[in-house]
Design an enzyme around this catalytic site. Structure first.
Site, PDB file in Angstrom:
ATOM      1  N   HIS A 106      -9.656   0.962   5.362  1.00  0.00           N
ATOM      2  CA  HIS A 106      -8.332   1.121   5.985  1.00  0.00           C
ATOM      3  C   HIS A 106      -8.481   2.054   7.189  1.00  0.00           C
ATOM      4  O   HIS A 106      -9.260   3.002   7.161  1.00  0.00           O
ATOM      5  CB  HIS A 106      -7.349   1.690   4.962  1.00  0.00           C
ATOM      6  CG  HIS A 106      -5.935   1.678   5.447  1.00  0.00           C
ATOM      7  ND1 HIS A 106      -5.456   2.597   6.345  1.00  0.00           N
ATOM      8  CD2 HIS A 106      -4.897   0.829   5.181  1.00  0.00           C
ATOM      9  CE1 HIS A 106      -4.183   2.329   6.611  1.00  0.00           C
ATOM     10  NE2 HIS A 106      -3.821   1.259   5.921  1.00  0.00           N
ATOM     11  N   LYS A 149       0.073   4.228  -0.122  1.00  0.00           N
ATOM     12  CA  LYS A 149      -0.594   5.388   0.514  1.00  0.00           C
ATOM     13  C   LYS A 149      -0.446   6.633  -0.370  1.00  0.00           C
ATOM     14  O   LYS A 149      -0.541   6.521  -1.576  1.00  0.00           O
ATOM     15  CB  LYS A 149      -0.045   5.620   1.923  1.00  0.00           C
ATOM     16  CG  LYS A 149      -0.060   4.361   2.776  1.00  0.00           C
ATOM     17  CD  LYS A 149       0.067   4.670   4.239  1.00  0.00           C
ATOM     18  CE  LYS A 149       0.282   3.380   5.003  1.00  0.00           C
ATOM     19  NZ  LYS A 149       0.066   3.512   6.413  1.00  0.00           N
ATOM     20  N   GLY A 207       2.255   1.949  10.761  1.00  0.00           N
ATOM     21  CA  GLY A 207       3.155   3.079  10.587  1.00  0.00           C
ATOM     22  C   GLY A 207       3.896   3.482  11.851  1.00  0.00           C
ATOM     23  O   GLY A 207       4.495   4.560  11.895  1.00  0.00           O
ATOM     24  N   SER A 238       3.374  -2.484  10.321  1.00  0.00           N
ATOM     25  CA  SER A 238       4.837  -2.464  10.447  1.00  0.00           C
ATOM     26  C   SER A 238       5.486  -3.790  10.052  1.00  0.00           C
ATOM     27  O   SER A 238       6.448  -4.232  10.695  1.00  0.00           O
ATOM     28  CB  SER A 238       5.240  -2.042  11.862  1.00  0.00           C
ATOM     29  OG  SER A 238       4.768  -0.730  12.127  1.00  0.00           O
ATOM     30  N   ASN A 254       0.865  -1.188   0.000  1.00  0.00           N
ATOM     31  CA  ASN A 254       0.000   0.000   0.000  1.00  0.00           C
ATOM     32  C   ASN A 254       0.901   1.236   0.000  1.00  0.00           C
ATOM     33  O   ASN A 254       1.495   1.564   1.025  1.00  0.00           O
ATOM     34  CB  ASN A 254      -0.877  -0.039   1.264  1.00  0.00           C
ATOM     35  CG  ASN A 254      -1.687   1.233   1.453  1.00  0.00           C
ATOM     36  OD1 ASN A 254      -1.822   2.048   0.539  1.00  0.00           O
ATOM     37  ND2 ASN A 254      -2.233   1.410   2.651  1.00  0.00           N
ATOM     38  N   GLU A 306      -5.415  -5.324  10.806  1.00  0.00           N
ATOM     39  CA  GLU A 306      -4.370  -4.320  10.983  1.00  0.00           C
ATOM     40  C   GLU A 306      -4.614  -3.572  12.297  1.00  0.00           C
ATOM     41  O   GLU A 306      -5.400  -2.611  12.325  1.00  0.00           O
ATOM     42  CB  GLU A 306      -4.398  -3.312   9.851  1.00  0.00           C
ATOM     43  CG  GLU A 306      -4.180  -3.915   8.477  1.00  0.00           C
ATOM     44  CD  GLU A 306      -3.679  -2.849   7.521  1.00  0.00           C
ATOM     45  OE1 GLU A 306      -2.515  -2.917   7.132  1.00  0.00           O
ATOM     46  OE2 GLU A 306      -4.442  -1.929   7.194  1.00  0.00           O
ATOM     47  N   GLU A 316      -6.828   4.442   8.261  1.00  0.00           N
ATOM     48  CA  GLU A 316      -6.641   5.878   7.979  1.00  0.00           C
ATOM     49  C   GLU A 316      -7.915   6.477   7.377  1.00  0.00           C
ATOM     50  O   GLU A 316      -8.245   7.638   7.613  1.00  0.00           O
ATOM     51  CB  GLU A 316      -5.414   6.072   7.073  1.00  0.00           C
ATOM     52  CG  GLU A 316      -4.131   5.837   7.859  1.00  0.00           C
ATOM     53  CD  GLU A 316      -2.948   5.349   7.055  1.00  0.00           C
ATOM     54  OE1 GLU A 316      -2.952   5.473   5.812  1.00  0.00           O
ATOM     55  OE2 GLU A 316      -2.006   4.817   7.674  1.00  0.00           O
TER      56      GLU A 316
HETATM   57  C1  PEP Z   1      -0.857  -0.068   6.024  1.00  0.00           C
HETATM   58  O1  PEP Z   1      -0.819   1.011   5.486  1.00  0.00           O
HETATM   59  O2  PEP Z   1      -1.825  -0.781   5.837  1.00  0.00           O
HETATM   60  C2  PEP Z   1       0.249  -0.477   6.885  1.00  0.00           C
HETATM   61  C3  PEP Z   1       0.166  -1.636   7.465  1.00  0.00           C
HETATM   62  O3  PEP Z   1       1.308   0.397   7.040  1.00  0.00           O
HETATM   63  P1  PEP Z   1       2.732   0.061   7.717  1.00  0.00           P
HETATM   64  O4  PEP Z   1       3.234  -1.214   7.079  1.00  0.00           O
HETATM   65  O5  PEP Z   1       3.590   1.231   7.383  1.00  0.00           O
HETATM   66  O6  PEP Z   1       2.505  -0.125   9.162  1.00  0.00           O
END
Ligand code: PEP
Length: 255
Positions: free
Chosen positions: A99, A12, A175, A214, A10, A169, A101
């Site tokens: 997601h 982003k 992040g 992460s 992703n 997640e 975010e």
């Molecule tokens: C994500 O954007 O879904 C995500 C898991 O980001 P990160 O790997 O940076 O934690």
């Protein structure tokens, strides 16, 4: 039961044009080199929309494209919206829905998520329903309650036999550099599989469960080695080809 391993990057709201072009080329070349090992591994890149127009016009066989968000509005006078039919015409085959975010920064509710899951399926996009608890919810012992609600409500307009993906997640791991411990992931994924079996008697074992938060090349092997982890949704580490390809390798070796 034949769930593929899915490694999804992703991007982003990144990267800029020149960085993105070389990132894409390196990912495509790296995936091409691993082609013979990818029989059961699917590699996805989920870029911002302008990138979709560019990358989707020169499709490559081994890397599939997705979108980070879709509208559930029909075609017409909806300024700023992009729906699944248009995304599909420009090469997307997957989409993220819900997601964290989108939920926290843009007010997306479980009801929006349900409609977008439906819209995606109606236009041949495979939706990845993103769910996960905040740190406060985990600390209050509400993790199972939260993910069960998000799963139940987010998938409420989907049929048992429809092809969806679920991405767990935990919000506190996205992040932040803090990956959930293997035991925590194992526990939540086991719970989600059981919840799916109760809800989706027919198709439950066909639904891939991804972990996101992460994920990096050096922790992916342990996570992808778990029975109920069928792939990774990768944010930050997908912006570096070597890191992302390291996670693809972990997916190959975990099989
Ligand atoms: C994500 O954007 O879904 C995500 C898991 O980001 P990160 O790997 O940076 O934690």
């Amino acid at each position: 039961m034949s769930r593929p391993t899915i490694i999804a990057g992703n991007w982003k709201h990144n990267p800029d044009r020149s960085t993105g072009e070389s990132l894409w080329r390196e990912v495509v070349d790296g995936v091409e080199k691993r082609k013979s090992q990818l029989e059961k591994v699917r590699v996805l890149v989920i870029p911002p929309l302008p990138w979709l127009g560019l990358l989707g016009s020169t499709p490559v066989s081994q890397v599939e494209l997705g979108v980070q968000h879709i509208s559930d509005c029909p075609e017409g006078a909806f300024t700023g919206e992009v729906g699944p039919a248009l995304a599909h015409q420009f090469g997307a085959r997957w989409c993220l829905v819900g997601h964290s975010e989108r939920r926290t920064l843009f007010g997306e509710s479980d009801a929006h998520v349900a409609k977008r899951m439906r819209a995606a399926l109606d236009h041949d996009l495979k939706p990845a329903l993103c769910i996960g608890e905040t740190l406060e919810e985990r600390e209050a012992g509400l993790t199972q309650e939260v993910v069960a609600r998000q799963l139940e409500e987010g998938a409420s307009l989907c049929q048992e036999t429809e092809s969806i993906v679920v991405a767990y997640e935990p919000v506190w791991a996205i992040g932040t550099g803090v990956t959930a411990a293997v035991e925590q992931v194992e526990e939540v994924h086991g719970f989600l599989r059981e919840t799916l079996r109760e809800k989706w008697r027919e198709g439950a074992d066909e639904i891939p469960l991804l972990y996101g938060g992460s994920v990096k090349a050096d922790n992916a092997g342990d996570l992808l080695g778990l029975d109920d982890v069928d792939g990774a949704l990768v944010g930050g580490a997908s912006l570096n080809a070597a890191s992302f390809l390291g996670i693809v390798d972990a997916g190959i070796f975990a099989l």
